[in-house]
Scaffold this active site. Structure first.
Site, mmCIF file in Angstrom:
data_model
loop_
_atom_site.group_PDB
_atom_site.id
_atom_site.type_symbol
_atom_site.label_atom_id
_atom_site.label_comp_id
_atom_site.label_asym_id
_atom_site.label_seq_id
_atom_site.Cartn_x
_atom_site.Cartn_y
_atom_site.Cartn_z
ATOM 1 N N HIS A 90 26.952 -36.928 26.266
ATOM 2 C CA HIS A 90 27.697 -37.797 26.180
ATOM 3 C C HIS A 90 28.317 -37.947 27.631
ATOM 4 O O HIS A 90 28.685 -39.169 27.919
ATOM 5 C CB HIS A 90 28.822 -37.497 25.460
ATOM 6 N N GLU A 150 3.004 -37.967 15.944
ATOM 7 C CA GLU A 150 3.734 -36.695 16.848
ATOM 8 C C GLU A 150 2.935 -35.548 17.063
ATOM 9 O O GLU A 150 3.096 -34.814 17.573
ATOM 10 C CB GLU A 150 5.248 -36.092 16.227
ATOM 11 N N ASP A 158 7.599 -34.841 20.440
ATOM 12 C CA ASP A 158 6.788 -33.847 19.803
ATOM 13 C C ASP A 158 5.231 -34.176 20.311
ATOM 14 O O ASP A 158 4.697 -33.003 20.253
ATOM 15 C CB ASP A 158 7.084 -34.125 18.212
ATOM 16 N N CYS A 184 9.035 -44.391 20.359
ATOM 17 C CA CYS A 184 10.374 -43.991 20.251
ATOM 18 C C CYS A 184 10.692 -42.955 20.863
ATOM 19 O O CYS A 184 11.692 -42.268 20.572
ATOM 20 C CB CYS A 184 10.807 -44.173 18.651
#
Lengths: 863, 239
Positions: free
Chosen positions: A482, A724, A748, A795
């Site tokens: 963050h 993946e 992955d 993604c």
């Protein structure tokens, strides 16, 4: 001398544990094994009569400590005690201590002639060394876990550090591990002297040299400095003996070139490198001992926030959290103190948020809301409350342990985004501890120049004045924290992971931070400084343009529309995604619903949560991924047994198919939410056609049951799978007819294709989603998708890589889903792309022989 | 069914001959239902209950002739005490069963033996108290309460049934039948329960819907007693 009995279902295990304990306890301690059954074939089981016999065999007037493995071992041991004569019964203790560690610790304590109660206490504390070594956060200092703080109780601190002191550099290859520690403890105990030891390198201790668990928690590694202090009549003799012991490498083989190499191979790093993982509060010590890098040196790290900046090195000064082991007042006082510290910390974060809101847009400031929510987390508070009110623990300790436990849960996750939440939590935890100790955390003005630190919290970044702090250079940290996200929002360039050498740079040394290349230049040349200034101006213009255009569609120069969507972890991320210009959500991780919940959320709760996210998106499409859990991402109520290789184990869709009831419930919830909303569903970790068929059958069943119940469901729920696993990409032609879309999870897919784990520094260089082998699999999936009219999305993190955007478009990808903050720049990258040229670029990349060659190609194409 | 024990209880309500016959019956039942018990255990435990209990009872059987003959021999001259016989059974189970059932069933018999002491035959009321002592021992050992989905769920109702039967003046045969029925009811009641003890408790909610294997073997034990003690013959309780 106290005797020991080891009870196990397995005779061999019991004997092995006895052997280990005897190795450290010496031959005088009587240790008996009571394992297995007297039945043919080494039957597993426990036999109370064997336990009884073993107790009698090791019996002395000093008593017997019994350690046991699980289940019937406990019952058999209890029964054996009942069968003893009454006078013996009172001198036998059963302990819940860990079998191996407990037996070893108890053996040493027994050898020292300690009474039964002390031997039992040593056994129970047996895990502390391991906890300090393995439990994340412990090694980093604060907030420390149980092992650490119990290792240095007030009593040990009180042991006068006056007296004679020697400093020894540890040359034992594996450090002061259990066996050398036992030798040290036995040696220290031979003299009439109070001896304490501390790890001078890591700043741990001092602890009593008579406590095996205490010594173990010092975490003394190869090259660390051992500070030994003794006073009393035989202080000098004790120190001499310990010095001889150290010279003798604590009985371990001395390191030679061969064993150095072995040390290297098994991933044990010398002290110099291990400093990297320490808390920032130790920076000064590191600065004092490490060589600063020379002028012109370029430290390479991770590009965590784009842009360039230059200025003098400067640092934040933080108060150190208070001690954890202040004795507990009465529970209600402790609880009130904790609540007031929590309020103070929350107030501090709220002030930071207000300051941030003035300088960024609302959604960036909202990151600190998530931060505040962590402080309000019910599970966390409940754990602390129980420790304080039920167990009477001091507030600081209760809080630190609750934070550690929760942070460990996050750290167990595979997703770096989620792992980064653990850091936030620990930072907040430390903030609360500082308030508990009564110290104010803030007050210093934002330092001027390039901020140098081990790592920063989001709140630290929020408090920065960007007019004073031009850039950030971190020795540790990550691009997904963050803190890095906020730094990007504030437009502060950040290089993370620049390594420990950075911390040796003296305050005031000129530094240039390149947040695009991921480099920190120490004392750069005037030419370099001028270039930095030029780049700063250009980039300010580009960023403003991207942000201004973020809300518009991303269309290539030749008119191909690409959907640029957001990956989100829950409803709280939606405002940021929308504000960043997301055309939808390409990946909603549903784990947020399941983590932290004590039980599986029911269908209604799930449906409401999905509907809320879709509604907040205002008609933009929402792609919901079904639960992606496994041994690598454990959930408390999903009882996945630990696996030797969780990434190749029961995870993702595999786990869901093993729990079809749970999958059915989630699919029913998704179907219910999808009525009247643009919701899609996506299955993770598909490796094979049959798996997909079975998942689709569960979906059909869910739909049929809802229809039977008269619940409205959409006529068609768009269904896709994550690509993946290489097998799925290779089977894309077979899978495509069964679905509406593919979404490539590049993280992955890269890991499985190259057999390289991103987090493993030894193979991280292999891990590159732009490797031609990975691109080849995407191309194959793209061909299958095109032939059947299916959509192809990406993604993974690479979707947000500006350089990679043309390549992905060229490979036939029509949807890119990424961290929201990357969206404006990715849209600009799409708009700069010509789809025809991109297809040619992709063909060239596919024939490249390495990821480096692909990156060179992309850099050349980008001009 | 082996009716070897039937009709052997003419002297006292429960004597060494009856206990021997009861154990034979139980051993035969466990052997016959070994796989069934193991299957129940496979659903919520570690799939060894049938095998473990069978191993234990076979070991008891191999010791019984000596113990029983001893009892018979003494019965011819003087009265054979029940305590040592029951304790032998308990110690044998303790060292041969292996799983948690070893110390638990072992404790059941050891405590029954302790309570029976030197008595050679027990009235229904005495038998009820001997069984109650055994069950209390099991509870102490396993720290299980009613509703934890354990053998205690089958055994606790037995104590109540035996005591009620004794107070109502029932004959041993009727008391044993009532006890077996109570055990059956307790066993069946474990099906919807969520396990709170032992390995099944790791399963949490998922242990619901399965019958507890320990409760099942406990029912077998009481059912064997009902068949042996209720098989006929005078059970007048005079000794």
């Amino acid at each position: 001398m106290v005797g020991l009995v080891v009870v196990s279902h397995s005779a061999r295990l019991a004997e092995g544990v006895v052997e280990l304990a005897a190795q450290m306890a010496g031959s005088e301690v009587r240790i008996g094994a009571a394992g297995g059954l007297d039945e043919p074939g080494d039957a597993l089981g426990t036999d109370a009569t064997r336990v009884l016999t073993a107790i009698k065999d090791v019996w002395s007037g000093d008593g017997v400590l019994v350690l046991m493995d699980l289940g019937s071992a406990v019952l058999s041991a209890e029964l054996a005690v009942d069968l003893l004569e009454a006078e013996q019964r009172d001198k036998v203790l059963l302990t819940e201590a860990p079998l191996v560690e407990g037996a070893v610790a108890a053996g040493v304590a027994a050898a020292l002639g300690e009474p039964l109660e002390s031997v039992a206490a040593a056994a129970r504390a047996g895990l502390e060394g391991k906890t300090a070594q393995l439990v994340p956060g412990d090694r980093e200092g604060a907030p420390a876990g149980a092992g650490h703080d119990r290792a240095a109780p007030a009593g040990d601190q009180a042991l006068a550090p006056s007296g004679e002191t020697i400093r020894l550099t540890v040359r034992t290859p594996l450090g002061i591990h259990a066996r050398p520690a036992a030798l040290l403890v036995r040696t220290a105990a031979e003299y009439d002297a109070v001896v304490t030891v501390a790890n001078g390198t890591l700043g741990r201790g001092p602890v009593s040299a008579r406590s095996l668990t205490g010594v173990a928690t010092l975490g003394v590694g190869l090259g660390d400095e051992l500070v030994v202090t003794a006073h009393g009549p035989q202080a000098s003799q004790a120190l001499d003996a310990i010095r001889r012991l150290a010279e003798d490498s604590f009985g371990d083989p001395r390191p030679d070139s061969a064993s150095d190499e072995a040390t290297e191979r098994i991933g044990l790093r010398p002290a110099e490198d291990r400093r990297e993982t320490r808390d920032e509060t130790d920076d000064d010590a590191a600065t004092a001992t490490a060589e600063p890098p020379p002028a012109g040196a370029v430290l390479t790290g991770i590009a965590a926030s784009p842009g360039v900046a230059a200025g003098p090195a400067c640092r934040l000064h933080r108060a150190v959290p208070g001690p954890l082991d202040a004795p507990a007042e009465d529970p209600s006082t402790e609880w009130a103190a904790l609540q007031s510290a929590l309020r103070a910390a929350a107030g501090e974060v709220e002030r930071s948020r207000a300051s941030l809101a003035l300088r960024t847009r609302e959604h960036d400031a909202a990151i600190l809301d998530a931060h505040l929510l962590l402080l309000d987390d019910e599970a966390l508070l409940e754990a602390a409350r129980e420790a304080v009110l039920t167990r009477g623990e001091p507030a600081a300790r209760a809080w630190a342990e609750a934070v550690n436990a929760a942070a460990r849960d996050w750290e167990a996750l595979e997703d770096p985004y989620q792992r980064a939440r653990a850091e936030d939590l620990r930072d907040l935890g430390a903030r609360v501890l500082r308030h508990l100790a009564g110290s104010e955390a803030t007050g210093d003005p934002s330092p001027e120049g390039i901020l140098v630190a081990q790592d920063l919290s989001p709140a630290d970044v929020a408090d920065l004045d960007t007019a004073r702090t031009a850039g950030i250079a971190l020795a540790g940290g990550s691009a997904t924290s963050h803190a890095a996200i906020l730094a990007r929002a504030l437009g502060v360039p950040v290089v993370a992971g620049a390594g420990a050498a950075l911390l040796a740079v003296a305050d005031g040394t000129p530094l240039a931070v390149d947040g695009d290349a991921g480099t920190v230049t120490v004392a750069p040349s005037p030419e370099r400084l001028a270039a930095v200034a030029r780049r700063r101006e250009e980039q300010a213009g580009e960023a403003a343009a991207a942000q201004a255009a973020a809300g518009g569609p991303a269309v290539t120069r030749d008119g191909l529309a690409v959907a640029v969507e957001a990956n989100i972890g829950g409803p709280h991320d939606v405002p940021a995604a929308v504000a960043a210009g997301a055309d939808g959500v390409g990946l909603l991780r549903t784990e947020f619903l399941f983590q932290g919940a004590a039980s599986m959320p029911d269908e209604g709760e799930q449906a409401a949560a999905y509907a809320a996210v879709a509604d907040a998106l205002g008609g933009r499409p929402l792609t919901v991924r079904t639960l992606d859990a496994g041994a690598d991402k454990p959930l408390p109520y999903l009882a996945v047994p630990p696996e030797a290789n969780p990434f190749l184990g029961l995870r993702g869709l595999r786990l869901s198919l093993a729990r079809p009831g749970q999958l059915g419930r989630q699919l029913r919830a998704i179907l219910r939410a999808a009525a009247g909303r643009t919701i899609r569903v996506m299955f993770p970790m598909v490796a094979d056609v049959d798996e997909l068929r079975r998942a689709l059958a569960v979906l059909d069943e869910a739909r049929a049951s809802l229809t039977d119940e008269g619940v409205p469901v959409p006529a068609h729920l768009e269904t896709g799978i994550m690509l993946e696993v290489p097998a799925a990409a290779l089977l894309a032609e077979k899978l495509a007819p069964l679905v509406d879309f593919f979404s490539v999870g590049t993280n992955d897919l890269t890991q499985y294709t190259l057999a390289a784990e991103r987090g493993n520094a030894g193979v991280a260089a292999l891990f590159d989603p732009l490797h031609p082998a990975v691109l080849g699999l995407i191309a194959r999936a793209s061909a299958a998708a095109t032939a059947t009219g299916r959509r192809l999305a990406v993604c993974g993190e690479v979707a947000g890589d500006r350089l990679a955007v043309p390549l992905l478009v060229g490979l036939g990808v029509s949807e890119l889903s990424m961290n929201p903050v990357a969206i404006p720049a990715a849209k600009q990258a799409v708009r700069a792309t010509d789809a025809g040229e991109a297809a040619a670029l992709a063909r060239e990349a596919l024939s490249a022989e390495s990821a480096a060659a692909v990156r060179r190609l992309l850099a050349a194409a980008a001009g | 069914m082996s009716a070897g024990g039937a009709g052997r209880t003419s002297e006292g309500a429960v004597d060494a001959a009856a206990v021997t016959a009861w154990l034979r019956e139980f051993a035969a039942d466990v052997a016959a239902r070994r796989d069934e018990l193991t299957e129940l255990d496979a659903a919520i435990g570690d799939a060894d209950h049938g095998v473990n209990m069978d191993r234990g009872m076979q070991a008891v059987m191999s010791k019984l002739p000596a113990a029983a003959i001893g009892a018979d021999a003494r019965a011819a001259s003087e009265e054979a005490p029940l305590g040592p016989l029951l304790k032998t059974v308990g110690m044998t189970l303790v060292s041969t069963v292996g799983g948690a059932a070893g110390p638990l069933y072992g404790t059941l018999f050891l405590e029954m033996g302790k309570a029976a002491g030197d008595r050679a035959a027990l009235t229904t009321a005495e038998w009820a108290e001997v069984v109650a002592a055994g069950v209390a021992g099991v509870q102490r050992r396993g720290k299980a309460e009613a509703g934890d989905k354990t053998m205690v769920d089958a055994l606790l109702p037995v104590v109540g049934a035996l005591r009620a039967a004794a107070q109502g003046g029932a004959e041993t045969s009727a008391a044993a039948r009532a006890a077996a029925n109570a055990a059956a009811q307790g066993m069946r009641a474990t099906v919807p329960l969520v396990a709170r003890k032992g390995r099944a408790s790791y399963l949490g909610e998922r242990s619901a819907g399965h019958q507890d294997p320990g409760a099942t073997s406990s029912w077998l034990l009481l059912e064997a007693a009902a068949r042996v003690l209720g098989g006929g013959g005078a059970t007048t309780g005079t000794d």
